[in-house]
Design a protein around this motif. Structure first.
Motif, PDB file in Angstrom:
ATOM      1  N   TRP A  40       0.845  -1.198   0.000  1.00  0.00           N
ATOM      2  CA  TRP A  40       0.000   0.000   0.000  1.00  0.00           C
ATOM      3  C   TRP A  40       0.884   1.253   0.000  1.00  0.00           C
ATOM      4  O   TRP A  40       0.632   2.201  -0.746  1.00  0.00           O
ATOM      5  CB  TRP A  40      -0.932  -0.017   1.206  1.00  0.00           C
ATOM      6  CG  TRP A  40      -1.900   1.118   1.205  1.00  0.00           C
ATOM      7  CD1 TRP A  40      -1.800   2.287   1.906  1.00  0.00           C
ATOM      8  CD2 TRP A  40      -3.115   1.207   0.468  1.00  0.00           C
ATOM      9  NE1 TRP A  40      -2.881   3.084   1.642  1.00  0.00           N
ATOM     10  CE2 TRP A  40      -3.699   2.450   0.774  1.00  0.00           C
ATOM     11  CE3 TRP A  40      -3.763   0.346  -0.421  1.00  0.00           C
ATOM     12  CZ2 TRP A  40      -4.914   2.857   0.215  1.00  0.00           C
ATOM     13  CZ3 TRP A  40      -4.978   0.749  -0.967  1.00  0.00           C
ATOM     14  CH2 TRP A  40      -5.536   1.996  -0.645  1.00  0.00           C
ATOM     15  N   ARG A  41       1.932   1.256   0.830  1.00  0.00           N
ATOM     16  CA  ARG A  41       2.836   2.412   0.864  1.00  0.00           C
ATOM     17  C   ARG A  41       3.529   2.591  -0.488  1.00  0.00           C
ATOM     18  O   ARG A  41       3.772   3.714  -0.926  1.00  0.00           O
ATOM     19  CB  ARG A  41       3.851   2.269   1.994  1.00  0.00           C
ATOM     20  CG  ARG A  41       3.239   2.531   3.364  1.00  0.00           C
ATOM     21  CD  ARG A  41       4.263   2.645   4.467  1.00  0.00           C
ATOM     22  NE  ARG A  41       5.321   1.654   4.447  1.00  0.00           N
ATOM     23  CZ  ARG A  41       5.244   0.445   4.991  1.00  0.00           C
ATOM     24  NH1 ARG A  41       4.152   0.072   5.611  1.00  0.00           N
ATOM     25  NH2 ARG A  41       6.261  -0.380   4.926  1.00  0.00           N
ATOM     26  N   SER A  42       3.841   1.500  -1.150  1.00  0.00           N
ATOM     27  CA  SER A  42       4.436   1.591  -2.477  1.00  0.00           C
ATOM     28  C   SER A  42       3.452   2.212  -3.465  1.00  0.00           C
ATOM     29  O   SER A  42       3.841   3.042  -4.293  1.00  0.00           O
ATOM     30  CB  SER A  42       4.870   0.204  -2.951  1.00  0.00           C
ATOM     31  OG  SER A  42       5.394   0.278  -4.261  1.00  0.00           O
ATOM     32  N   LEU A  43       2.197   1.829  -3.387  1.00  0.00           N
ATOM     33  CA  LEU A  43       1.159   2.416  -4.242  1.00  0.00           C
ATOM     34  C   LEU A  43       1.123   3.929  -4.064  1.00  0.00           C
ATOM     35  O   LEU A  43       1.052   4.671  -5.044  1.00  0.00           O
ATOM     36  CB  LEU A  43      -0.212   1.823  -3.893  1.00  0.00           C
ATOM     37  CG  LEU A  43      -1.418   2.600  -4.427  1.00  0.00           C
ATOM     38  CD1 LEU A  43      -1.569   2.374  -5.917  1.00  0.00           C
ATOM     39  CD2 LEU A  43      -2.678   2.216  -3.688  1.00  0.00           C
ATOM     40  N   LEU A  44       1.180   4.384  -2.818  1.00  0.00           N
ATOM     41  CA  LEU A  44       1.053   5.811  -2.541  1.00  0.00           C
ATOM     42  C   LEU A  44       2.210   6.625  -3.105  1.00  0.00           C
ATOM     43  O   LEU A  44       2.079   7.840  -3.274  1.00  0.00           O
ATOM     44  CB  LEU A  44       0.908   6.049  -1.034  1.00  0.00           C
ATOM     45  CG  LEU A  44      -0.357   5.455  -0.409  1.00  0.00           C
ATOM     46  CD1 LEU A  44      -0.380   5.713   1.084  1.00  0.00           C
ATOM     47  CD2 LEU A  44      -1.618   5.970  -1.084  1.00  0.00           C
ATOM     48  N   THR A  45       3.319   5.978  -3.426  1.00  0.00           N
ATOM     49  CA  THR A  45       4.427   6.696  -4.060  1.00  0.00           C
ATOM     50  C   THR A  45       4.212   6.845  -5.566  1.00  0.00           C
ATOM     51  O   THR A  45       4.862   7.676  -6.191  1.00  0.00           O
ATOM     52  CB  THR A  45       5.780   5.988  -3.836  1.00  0.00           C
ATOM     53  OG1 THR A  45       5.769   4.731  -4.520  1.00  0.00           O
ATOM     54  CG2 THR A  45       6.067   5.801  -2.364  1.00  0.00           C
ATOM     55  N   LYS A  46       3.326   6.058  -6.137  1.00  0.00           N
ATOM     56  CA  LYS A  46       3.121   6.048  -7.587  1.00  0.00           C
ATOM     57  C   LYS A  46       1.973   6.932  -8.060  1.00  0.00           C
ATOM     58  O   LYS A  46       1.903   7.282  -9.224  1.00  0.00           O
ATOM     59  CB  LYS A  46       2.854   4.614  -8.061  1.00  0.00           C
ATOM     60  CG  LYS A  46       4.034   3.686  -7.964  1.00  0.00           C
ATOM     61  CD  LYS A  46       3.633   2.298  -8.465  1.00  0.00           C
ATOM     62  CE  LYS A  46       4.783   1.343  -8.394  1.00  0.00           C
ATOM     63  NZ  LYS A  46       5.076   0.903  -7.034  1.00  0.00           N
ATOM     64  N   LEU A  78      -1.102   7.797 -12.722  1.00  0.00           N
ATOM     65  CA  LEU A  78       0.292   7.553 -12.337  1.00  0.00           C
ATOM     66  C   LEU A  78       1.108   8.824 -12.448  1.00  0.00           C
ATOM     67  O   LEU A  78       0.979   9.584 -13.415  1.00  0.00           O
ATOM     68  CB  LEU A  78       0.910   6.482 -13.229  1.00  0.00           C
ATOM     69  CG  LEU A  78       0.485   5.048 -12.947  1.00  0.00           C
ATOM     70  CD1 LEU A  78       1.053   4.110 -13.987  1.00  0.00           C
ATOM     71  CD2 LEU A  78       0.922   4.637 -11.571  1.00  0.00           C
ATOM     72  N   LYS A  79       1.963   9.040 -11.443  1.00  0.00           N
ATOM     73  CA  LYS A  79       2.869  10.178 -11.480  1.00  0.00           C
ATOM     74  C   LYS A  79       3.886   9.967 -12.601  1.00  0.00           C
ATOM     75  O   LYS A  79       4.251   8.830 -12.926  1.00  0.00           O
ATOM     76  CB  LYS A  79       3.608  10.301 -10.153  1.00  0.00           C
ATOM     77  CG  LYS A  79       2.734  10.678  -8.989  1.00  0.00           C
ATOM     78  CD  LYS A  79       3.558  10.745  -7.721  1.00  0.00           C
ATOM     79  CE  LYS A  79       2.713  11.083  -6.520  1.00  0.00           C
ATOM     80  NZ  LYS A  79       3.517  11.076  -5.273  1.00  0.00           N
ATOM     81  N   ALA A  80       4.342  11.065 -13.167  1.00  0.00           N
ATOM     82  CA  ALA A  80       5.343  10.990 -14.248  1.00  0.00           C
ATOM     83  C   ALA A  80       6.607  10.285 -13.769  1.00  0.00           C
ATOM     84  O   ALA A  80       7.215   9.505 -14.511  1.00  0.00           O
ATOM     85  CB  ALA A  80       5.659  12.392 -14.752  1.00  0.00           C
ATOM     86  N   ALA A  81       6.999  10.525 -12.513  1.00  0.00           N
ATOM     87  CA  ALA A  81       8.216   9.893 -11.973  1.00  0.00           C
ATOM     88  C   ALA A  81       8.053   8.370 -11.907  1.00  0.00           C
ATOM     89  O   ALA A  81       9.009   7.631 -12.161  1.00  0.00           O
ATOM     90  CB  ALA A  81       8.522  10.449 -10.590  1.00  0.00           C
ATOM     91  N   ALA A  82       6.852   7.908 -11.583  1.00  0.00           N
ATOM     92  CA  ALA A  82       6.609   6.457 -11.526  1.00  0.00           C
ATOM     93  C   ALA A  82       6.712   5.846 -12.918  1.00  0.00           C
ATOM     94  O   ALA A  82       7.328   4.787 -13.095  1.00  0.00           O
ATOM     95  CB  ALA A  82       5.240   6.165 -10.912  1.00  0.00           C
ATOM     96  N   MET A  83       6.138   6.519 -13.890  1.00  0.00           N
ATOM     97  CA  MET A  83       6.227   6.011 -15.267  1.00  0.00           C
ATOM     98  C   MET A  83       7.684   5.983 -15.731  1.00  0.00           C
ATOM     99  O   MET A  83       8.106   5.031 -16.385  1.00  0.00           O
ATOM    100  CB  MET A  83       5.389   6.883 -16.213  1.00  0.00           C
ATOM    101  CG  MET A  83       3.900   6.775 -15.973  1.00  0.00           C
ATOM    102  SD  MET A  83       3.267   5.101 -16.159  1.00  0.00           S
ATOM    103  CE  MET A  83       3.239   4.961 -17.909  1.00  0.00           C
ATOM    104  N   LEU A 109      -3.029  -1.603  -5.395  1.00  0.00           N
ATOM    105  CA  LEU A 109      -4.298  -1.029  -4.937  1.00  0.00           C
ATOM    106  C   LEU A 109      -5.242  -2.115  -4.442  1.00  0.00           C
ATOM    107  O   LEU A 109      -5.795  -2.022  -3.343  1.00  0.00           O
ATOM    108  CB  LEU A 109      -4.960  -0.238  -6.071  1.00  0.00           C
ATOM    109  CG  LEU A 109      -6.369   0.295  -5.780  1.00  0.00           C
ATOM    110  CD1 LEU A 109      -6.306   1.387  -4.723  1.00  0.00           C
ATOM    111  CD2 LEU A 109      -7.015   0.805  -7.052  1.00  0.00           C
ATOM    112  N   VAL A 110      -5.397  -3.171  -5.222  1.00  0.00           N
ATOM    113  CA  VAL A 110      -6.421  -4.180  -4.937  1.00  0.00           C
ATOM    114  C   VAL A 110      -5.952  -5.220  -3.908  1.00  0.00           C
ATOM    115  O   VAL A 110      -6.681  -5.518  -2.948  1.00  0.00           O
ATOM    116  CB  VAL A 110      -6.853  -4.880  -6.254  1.00  0.00           C
ATOM    117  CG1 VAL A 110      -7.782  -6.040  -5.978  1.00  0.00           C
ATOM    118  CG2 VAL A 110      -7.497  -3.871  -7.186  1.00  0.00           C
ATOM    119  N   LEU A 111      -4.769  -5.775  -4.083  1.00  0.00           N
ATOM    120  CA  LEU A 111      -4.339  -6.894  -3.234  1.00  0.00           C
ATOM    121  C   LEU A 111      -4.192  -6.526  -1.754  1.00  0.00           C
ATOM    122  O   LEU A 111      -4.618  -7.305  -0.895  1.00  0.00           O
ATOM    123  CB  LEU A 111      -3.059  -7.517  -3.793  1.00  0.00           C
ATOM    124  CG  LEU A 111      -3.219  -8.143  -5.193  1.00  0.00           C
ATOM    125  CD1 LEU A 111      -1.871  -8.581  -5.739  1.00  0.00           C
ATOM    126  CD2 LEU A 111      -4.211  -9.280  -5.183  1.00  0.00           C
TER     127      LEU A 111
END
Length: 178
Positions: A40-46, A78-83, A109-111
């Motif tokens: 979840w924390r990884s998702l929030l960075t993206k 998605l943030k540009a940095a994540a892409m 997000l889902v899992l």
């Protein structure tokens, strides 16, 4: 009664309590929350987030805005940095970067939500184990002992033992068993 006898009885009582309550209830829940929290924390960075319960904290004479809860802003973008990460450092050999970025984001997000609620828990845990192994092999091959081994062990524990009694899966199984 000797002090050793008291110690043995106390040990037996604590062991029985742990076997009856902690192992089937608290431990699987804690494992689910821990693994879900990582992804979840990884998702929030993206993605862009909505900050709830914000407050300002003074750190070394600088005001820093903090929030107690962050949720992904919908619709997901998605943030540009994540892409850029998926086009560079996170590039996978068989998937186009944009597809890999969206697959990872949707999984993150889902899992975790499924894990926290205890829905399709074993499948969700195995999917996160698979995702961890992909990260290990293609993205951060040096991070096995520092991080990924722990995620894999937690995910396999959940997949093998199940979600525990504090889960929708468990309640649904009890309901349909009647």
């Amino acid at each position: 009664m000797t002090p050793l006898t008291h110690a043995r009885r106390l040990h037996a009582g604590l062991t029985a309590f742990a076997a009856r309550w902690i192992a089937p209830d608290a431990l699987p829940l804690l494992a689910r929350l821990t693994l879900a929290g990582v992804f979840w924390r990884s998702l929030l960075t993206k993605v862009s987030t909505v900050k709830l319960f914000t407050y300002t904290e003074l750190i070394n004479d600088f005001e820093v805005e903090r929030s107690r809860l962050r949720l992904p802003e919908l619709p997901l973008e998605l943030k540009a940095a994540a892409m850029q990460q998926f086009r560079g450092d996170f590039a996978l050999p068989l998937l186009p970067p944009d597809l890999a970025a969206w697959m990872a984001t949707l999984a993150e997000l889902v899992l975790p939500v499924l894990l926290v609620l205890g829905i399709l828990t074993r499948i969700s845990a195995l999917a996160l184990v698979g995702m961890t192994l992909v990260i290990q092999v293609f993205v951060y091959p040096e991070a096995w002992w520092a991080t990924h081994a722990l995620w894999v062990v937690i995910g396999l524990y959940i997949a093998v033992t199940g979600p525990g009694r504090i889960s929708i899966d468990h309640q649904a199984a009890r309901f349909f068993a009647r």
